[in-house]
Design a protein around this motif. Structure first.
Motif, PDB file in Angstrom:
ATOM      1  N   GLU A 125      -4.696   2.502  -4.785  1.00  0.00           N
ATOM      2  CA  GLU A 125      -3.648   2.025  -3.932  1.00  0.00           C
ATOM      3  C   GLU A 125      -3.647   2.848  -2.622  1.00  0.00           C
ATOM      4  O   GLU A 125      -4.185   4.007  -2.524  1.00  0.00           O
TER       5      GLU A 125
ATOM      6  N   VAL B 264      -1.017   4.722   0.153  1.00  0.00           N
ATOM      7  CA  VAL B 264       0.375   5.164   0.091  1.00  0.00           C
ATOM      8  C   VAL B 264       0.558   5.467   1.632  1.00  0.00           C
ATOM      9  O   VAL B 264      -0.170   6.250   2.210  1.00  0.00           O
TER      10      VAL B 264
ATOM     11  N   ARG C 289       4.151   2.278  -1.586  1.00  0.00           N
ATOM     12  CA  ARG C 289       2.701   2.158  -2.094  1.00  0.00           C
ATOM     13  C   ARG C 289       2.184   0.839  -1.889  1.00  0.00           C
ATOM     14  O   ARG C 289       3.378  -0.150  -1.813  1.00  0.00           O
TER      15      ARG C 289
END
Length: 140
Positions: free
Chosen positions: A117, A119, A133
């Protein structure tokens, strides 16, 4: 929100300006590179008109224990600046600003078969911040 600048959304896609994609480097069953990170932010009218400065930081992390060599992206920008992809929410009307930009990502910066992911953090000069996120995604 007249003075506020905030990060609203991050998501990955297999095409620039595309829709959210949970396997962004897979097209037609084949692994491809690059893929794209969509960045969306919002600013109030006062912040955009006054070109309030901020720092945008984008990092990638694994959520499955795999590794990434993605180098953090740090941008020093100003809300409301068209050169940083800011536009009036409604053209011709002073009712806030929106940012929509695209970051090209090299899929080779991520180990295959891993979940990841992004951020993002947007920090103003007075140290107020917002963060989001991205969707979790799989690298094929």
């Amino acid at each position: 929100m007249s003075n506020e600048v905030r990060l609203v959304r991050l998501f990955v896609s297999s095409v620039a300006n595309g829709i959210q994609d949970d396997t962004p480097n897979e097209v037609g069953g084949n692994a491809t590179s690059p893929f794209y990170l969509m960045i969306e932010a919002a600013a109030g009218t006062t912040a955009g008109n006054n070109k309030v400065g901020y720092t945008l930081v984008i990092r990638a992390c694994s959520t499955s224990g795999t590794n990434t060599t993605f180098a953090p992206v740090v941008r020093h920008e100003q809300a409301g600046d068209p050169n940083s992809h800011w536009n009036l929410t409604t053209p011709g009307v002073s009712n806030g600003y929106v940012k929509s930009s695209v970051l090209t990502v090299d899929a080779a910066s991520f180990e295959p078969d891993g979940l990841y992911e992004f951020v993002g953090m947007l920090r103003l000069g007075d140290n107020t911040a917002s963060w989001v996120r991205s969707n979790e995604f799989l690298i094929i």
